[in-house]
Design a protein around this motif. Structure first.
Motif, short mmCIF file in Angstrom:
data_model
loop_
_atom_site.label_atom_id
_atom_site.label_comp_id
_atom_site.label_asym_id
_atom_site.label_seq_id
_atom_site.Cartn_x
_atom_site.Cartn_y
_atom_site.Cartn_z
N SER A 38 0.83 -1.21 0.00
CA SER A 38 0.00 0.00 0.00
C SER A 38 0.86 1.26 0.00
CB SER A 38 -0.98 0.00 1.17
OG SER A 38 -0.32 0.20 2.39
N LEU A 39 1.99 1.22 0.69
CA LEU A 39 2.90 2.37 0.68
C LEU A 39 3.55 2.54 -0.70
CD1 LEU A 39 4.63 2.02 4.15
CD2 LEU A 39 3.29 3.98 3.37
N ILE A 40 3.98 1.43 -1.29
CA ILE A 40 4.62 1.50 -2.61
C ILE A 40 3.62 1.99 -3.66
CG2 ILE A 40 5.62 0.08 -4.46
CD1 ILE A 40 6.96 -1.57 -2.21
N ASP A 41 2.38 1.51 -3.57
CA ASP A 41 1.35 1.92 -4.53
C ASP A 41 1.04 3.40 -4.43
OD1 ASP A 41 1.18 -0.66 -5.45
OD2 ASP A 41 -0.64 -1.16 -4.33
N LYS A 42 1.31 3.99 -3.29
CA LYS A 42 1.05 5.40 -3.06
C LYS A 42 1.91 6.30 -3.96
CE LYS A 42 0.75 8.64 0.70
NZ LYS A 42 1.11 8.94 2.06
N GLY A 43 3.06 5.78 -4.37
CA GLY A 43 3.95 6.57 -5.23
C GLY A 43 4.96 7.34 -4.41
N GLU A 44 4.95 8.65 -4.53
CA GLU A 44 5.89 9.51 -3.80
C GLU A 44 5.62 9.42 -2.30
OE1 GLU A 44 8.74 12.93 -4.19
OE2 GLU A 44 7.70 11.98 -5.83
N LEU A 45 6.66 9.12 -1.54
CA LEU A 45 6.52 8.96 -0.09
C LEU A 45 7.19 10.10 0.64
CD1 LEU A 45 7.35 5.14 0.30
CD2 LEU A 45 5.11 6.21 0.10
N THR A 46 6.65 10.42 1.80
CA THR A 46 7.30 11.40 2.66
C THR A 46 8.52 10.73 3.30
OG1 THR A 46 6.08 10.75 4.65
CG2 THR A 46 5.05 12.44 3.23
N LEU A 53 8.70 2.38 5.73
CA LEU A 53 8.82 1.35 4.71
C LEU A 53 10.13 0.58 4.88
CD1 LEU A 53 7.71 0.02 2.11
CD2 LEU A 53 8.84 1.85 0.83
N ASN A 54 11.21 1.28 5.16
CA ASN A 54 12.51 0.64 5.37
C ASN A 54 12.48 -0.31 6.56
OD1 ASN A 54 13.58 1.97 3.16
ND2 ASN A 54 14.53 3.57 4.37
#
Length: 136
Positions: A38-46, A53-54
């Motif tokens: 879900s985080l990867i699908d979000k695209g640009e991450l803060t 994520l790491n």
């Protein structure tokens, strides 16, 4: 409340939504992978999301090394297995290798994997770079 850190810290909120912990079962593995996806699908991450994520990626990597290891294969053979497992095509690896012809040359054994390729492949597949080397 920690002095100097706002009580609505986005990183703390991520931790509260899905607290990271060592993965002990396939169900926990799948739940953690779902959050990662879900985080990867979000695209640009803060920056906070990237840090979170790491952390989750590290936990997944530890679990996979213990429970999903691919024994006996390394290098290009491992790369070929990962391509099949993830349902990828050669052109999907162009961001790592720069051209589709280099991907083809590596997969056919005409060109060696470089340290940079291995680092980027390990990131891409979320595995340890050590997986690409033959254990002695």
């Amino acid at each position: 409340m920690i002095p100097g850190i706002p009580s609505t810290n986005p990183y703390i909120e991520l931790l509260k939504s899905f607290p990271p912990r060592p993965i002990a079962s396939e169900e926990e593995f799948l739940a953690t992978q779902k959050v990662i996806d879900s985080l990867i699908d979000k695209g640009e991450l803060t920056a906070d999301e990237q840090d979170y994520l790491n952390v989750l990626g590290t936990l997944v990597n530890e679990y996979e090394e213990k429970h999903h290891s691919i024994l006996g294969i390394h290098g290009v053979e491992l790369l070929q297995a990962l391509i099949v497992e993830f349902g990828l095509r050669q052109k999907d690896l162009v961001p790592i290798f720069k051209t589709e012809s280099i991907v083809s040359e590596v997969l056919s054994g005409q060109r060696q994997l470089t340290v940079n390729h291995i680092r980027q492949l390990a990131e891409f597949f979320r595995i340890s770079p050590a997986a690409f080397f033959e254990s002695i």
